[in-house]
Design a protein around this motif. Sequence first.
Motif, PDB file in Angstrom:
ATOM      1  N   PHE A 176       0.837  -1.208   0.000  1.00 21.25           N
ATOM      2  CA  PHE A 176       0.000   0.000   0.000  1.00 21.25           C
ATOM      3  C   PHE A 176       0.873   1.259   0.000  1.00 21.25           C
ATOM      4  N   LYS A 177       1.937   1.249   0.808  1.00 21.01           N
ATOM      5  CA  LYS A 177       2.824   2.418   0.888  1.00 21.01           C
ATOM      6  C   LYS A 177       3.494   2.681  -0.468  1.00 21.01           C
ATOM      7  N   ASN A 178       3.880   1.630  -1.161  1.00 22.01           N
ATOM      8  CA  ASN A 178       4.491   1.791  -2.491  1.00 22.01           C
ATOM      9  C   ASN A 178       3.505   2.428  -3.464  1.00 22.01           C
ATOM     10  N   SER A 179       2.266   2.041  -3.386  1.00 20.70           N
ATOM     11  CA  SER A 179       1.241   2.624  -4.263  1.00 20.70           C
ATOM     12  C   SER A 179       1.056   4.114  -3.940  1.00 20.70           C
ATOM     13  N   GLU A 180       1.067   4.430  -2.656  1.00 17.32           N
ATOM     14  CA  GLU A 180       0.890   5.819  -2.223  1.00 17.32           C
ATOM     15  C   GLU A 180       2.067   6.687  -2.678  1.00 17.32           C
ATOM     16  N   LYS A 181       3.297   6.164  -2.594  1.00 16.89           N
ATOM     17  CA  LYS A 181       4.491   6.916  -2.974  1.00 16.89           C
ATOM     18  C   LYS A 181       4.517   7.173  -4.480  1.00 16.89           C
ATOM     19  N   SER A 182       4.102   6.174  -5.265  1.00 17.27           N
ATOM     20  CA  SER A 182       4.096   6.344  -6.729  1.00 17.27           C
ATOM     21  C   SER A 182       3.163   7.480  -7.132  1.00 17.27           C
ATOM     22  N   LEU A 183       2.005   7.567  -6.482  1.00 16.23           N
ATOM     23  CA  LEU A 183       1.066   8.641  -6.778  1.00 16.23           C
ATOM     24  C   LEU A 183       1.637   9.991  -6.366  1.00 16.23           C
ATOM     25  N   SER A 184       2.272  10.067  -5.197  1.00 16.98           N
ATOM     26  CA  SER A 184       2.843  11.320  -4.715  1.00 16.98           C
ATOM     27  C   SER A 184       3.973  11.799  -5.637  1.00 16.98           C
ATOM     28  N   ASP A 185       4.841  10.867  -6.068  1.00 14.98           N
ATOM     29  CA  ASP A 185       5.938  11.245  -6.965  1.00 14.98           C
ATOM     30  C   ASP A 185       5.411  11.772  -8.291  1.00 14.98           C
ATOM     31  N   ALA A 186       4.360  11.172  -8.787  1.00 13.17           N
ATOM     32  CA  ALA A 186       3.795  11.604 -10.070  1.00 13.17           C
ATOM     33  C   ALA A 186       3.211  13.021  -9.955  1.00 13.17           C
ATOM     34  N   LYS A 187       2.555  13.314  -8.843  1.00 14.32           N
ATOM     35  CA  LYS A 187       1.986  14.654  -8.649  1.00 14.32           C
ATOM     36  C   LYS A 187       3.083  15.716  -8.508  1.00 14.32           C
ATOM     37  N   ILE A 188       4.164  15.335  -7.846  1.00 13.05           N
ATOM     38  CA  ILE A 188       5.285  16.273  -7.734  1.00 13.05           C
ATOM     39  C   ILE A 188       5.897  16.520  -9.108  1.00 13.05           C
ATOM     40  N   GLY A 189       6.039  15.508  -9.912  1.00 12.10           N
ATOM     41  CA  GLY A 189       6.633  15.618 -11.229  1.00 12.10           C
ATOM     42  C   GLY A 189       5.834  16.512 -12.166  1.00 12.10           C
ATOM     43  N   ILE A 190       4.523  16.477 -12.048  1.00 13.76           N
ATOM     44  CA  ILE A 190       3.702  17.276 -12.966  1.00 13.76           C
ATOM     45  C   ILE A 190       3.792  18.780 -12.686  1.00 13.76           C
ATOM     46  N   GLU A 191       4.230  19.108 -11.468  1.00 13.21           N
ATOM     47  CA  GLU A 191       4.365  20.520 -11.121  1.00 13.21           C
ATOM     48  C   GLU A 191       5.516  21.202 -11.882  1.00 13.21           C
ATOM     49  N   SER A 192       6.419  20.413 -12.454  1.00 11.48           N
ATOM     50  CA  SER A 192       7.534  20.989 -13.214  1.00 11.48           C
ATOM     51  C   SER A 192       7.096  21.475 -14.590  1.00 11.48           C
ATOM     52  N   TYR A 193       5.889  21.126 -14.997  1.00 14.15           N
ATOM     53  CA  TYR A 193       5.396  21.580 -16.302  1.00 14.15           C
ATOM     54  C   TYR A 193       4.705  22.938 -16.163  1.00 14.15           C
ATOM     55  N   ASN A 194       4.945  23.826 -17.152  1.00 12.67           N
ATOM     56  CA  ASN A 194       4.351  25.171 -17.155  1.00 12.67           C
ATOM     57  C   ASN A 194       3.014  25.092 -17.886  1.00 12.67           C
ATOM     58  N   ALA A 195       1.980  24.709 -17.123  1.00 15.83           N
ATOM     59  CA  ALA A 195       0.660  24.476 -17.731  1.00 15.83           C
ATOM     60  C   ALA A 195      -0.388  25.340 -17.048  1.00 15.83           C
ATOM     61  N   VAL A 196      -1.349  25.773 -17.844  1.00  9.84           N
ATOM     62  CA  VAL A 196      -2.481  26.538 -17.338  1.00  9.84           C
ATOM     63  C   VAL A 196      -3.747  25.874 -17.878  1.00  9.84           C
ATOM     64  N   ASN A 197      -4.596  25.397 -16.925  1.00 14.40           N
ATOM     65  CA  ASN A 197      -5.834  24.702 -17.303  1.00 14.40           C
ATOM     66  C   ASN A 197      -5.550  23.542 -18.250  1.00 14.40           C
ATOM     67  N   GLY A 198      -4.493  22.812 -17.946  1.00 12.86           N
ATOM     68  CA  GLY A 198      -4.176  21.612 -18.718  1.00 12.86           C
ATOM     69  C   GLY A 198      -3.428  21.877 -20.011  1.00 12.86           C
ATOM     70  N   LYS A 199      -3.071  23.114 -20.285  1.00  9.10           N
ATOM     71  CA  LYS A 199      -2.377  23.438 -21.517  1.00  9.10           C
ATOM     72  C   LYS A 199      -0.973  23.996 -21.194  1.00  9.10           C
ATOM     73  N   ILE A 200       0.025  23.454 -21.907  1.00  9.57           N
ATOM     74  CA  ILE A 200       1.396  23.940 -21.740  1.00  9.57           C
ATOM     75  C   ILE A 200       1.509  25.328 -22.376  1.00  9.57           C
ATOM     76  N   VAL A 201       2.087  26.263 -21.642  1.00 12.28           N
ATOM     77  CA  VAL A 201       2.301  27.625 -22.158  1.00 12.28           C
ATOM     78  C   VAL A 201       3.799  27.917 -22.171  1.00 12.28           C
ATOM     79  N   ARG A 202       4.150  29.024 -22.875  1.00 16.76           N
ATOM     80  CA  ARG A 202       5.561  29.416 -23.006  1.00 16.76           C
ATOM     81  C   ARG A 202       6.139  29.760 -21.633  1.00 16.76           C
ATOM     82  N   SER A 203       7.345  29.307 -21.381  1.00 15.68           N
ATOM     83  CA  SER A 203       7.996  29.574 -20.098  1.00 15.68           C
ATOM     84  C   SER A 203       8.371  31.052 -19.977  1.00 15.68           C
ATOM     85  N   GLU A 204       8.551  31.491 -18.739  1.00 14.83           N
ATOM     86  CA  GLU A 204       8.938  32.885 -18.508  1.00 14.83           C
ATOM     87  C   GLU A 204      10.300  33.190 -19.133  1.00 14.83           C
ATOM     88  N   ALA A 205      11.198  32.223 -19.103  1.00 19.40           N
ATOM     89  CA  ALA A 205      12.527  32.432 -19.695  1.00 19.40           C
ATOM     90  C   ALA A 205      12.413  32.630 -21.200  1.00 19.40           C
TER      91      ALA A 205
END
Length: 426
Positions: A176-205
């Motif tokens: 169960f803990k392994n399943s919970e960690k996989s979900l948490s890692d995936a949510k953290i990973g998605i935060e690295s994408y520059n998306a607004v309402n599910g759409k990738i937008v141009r980065s500030e750089a």
Amino acid sequence: MRQRGTHVPLSHDFGGKMKKLFTRKKVIAFIVVLAAAAIIFSFLNKDTKASEVMANVSKLERKTLEHIISVKSPLEGIEKAEVVSPLNYEIIDIRVKEGDIVKKDQILAVLDSEELEKQIEYEENQIELSKLESEDKIKSMQIEYDKVLSNIAELEEAYKQNKELYENGVITEEAFKNSEKSLSDAKIGIESYNAVNGKIVRSEADKKRIEIQEQQLQLKKEDLEKIYVKSPIDGTVTRVNVNIGRYAKDTENAAAMFIVENLEKLQMKVAVSEFDVGKIKLGQEAEIHSDILGNESANGVVARISPTAEQKDNNNMDRVIPVLIDITERPENLIAGVIANAKIKTDRVENVFAVPSGALIQDGEEYKIYTLNEDNTISGIPVEIGLETDLESEVTGDGLTEGMKIVVNPNEAFVEGMSVIPNENE
């Protein structure tokens, strides 16, 4: 008989006495003559000495006196623009010559724009390339982002199932803990994408990079307008320091490309000594002379007095104050560039007694003048000094009357009551 040899006649004795008396009178008379001669000689000698003192005299008159400060400088237009170009491209056209009258923003010269146009084209292509690369990056990132979202959805479903199984004792806590960690890692990973309402937008750089490129392009386009060298003021072209085929900054002695002056009004920028500037006031009149005017003159007025002093020149530590004189009235033949002499009228008095400055005798802290009496003797009269010019001084005092004769060249040899020989031709 009487002896004749011992007889002394009465007449012989009387004659001797008379002879002695006559001799004594001659001596006395001689002494008297000598004394008279001495007196006459002394008188004549005194007169001879007096005749050696000559005095130039003139009549005391009432006059109008003006104190004047004289300064020199070239005449300039009231506005002067040194026209230069921030660009250094080849000059392909010159549209004015010296003496031409121009308006503000009128084109004086044209620079070659070929190189600049190539730079603009290059910048535009670079911006387009950056935008295309950014769009390709967004498309690629969108695909990855969608996959991550799909994976998170699957992990969330698995987490729910494993939780229920764990609570029912079907799977171990570790599973169960392994399943919970996989979900948490995936949510953290998605935060690295520059998306607004599910759409990738141009980065500030990427936005900033393209913004900088667009700013550079705009500057190049503004420079393209600057290939037209324009006059910043209305005026007359007084200097052309460029030639077709040379570069804009390739001028002799690094001079401006053009000089444009507003010659409708002229001015003088003069330097006044720190000892005289206290007498200068705004609005004071000035009389302007120049060789080009001959016997004519122009009128001016003090328009500005600098609030600070400056060094006269590198070889002189004297301080001077810049003063601006506006020419208010001028003959048509008065032009800019010529050297002019301005006589600034700093003070004026009317209907006052005036004497040559050399007529004044300083006695301690006081002054006096000598006047000529009818018997050609001189008398001193105390005076107070008013306005002083280079040649004359205003005087006031008791005993001064118009027309009285004054000595104009007294010196230390002159004393009260002495006789002089007047010379009234001076």
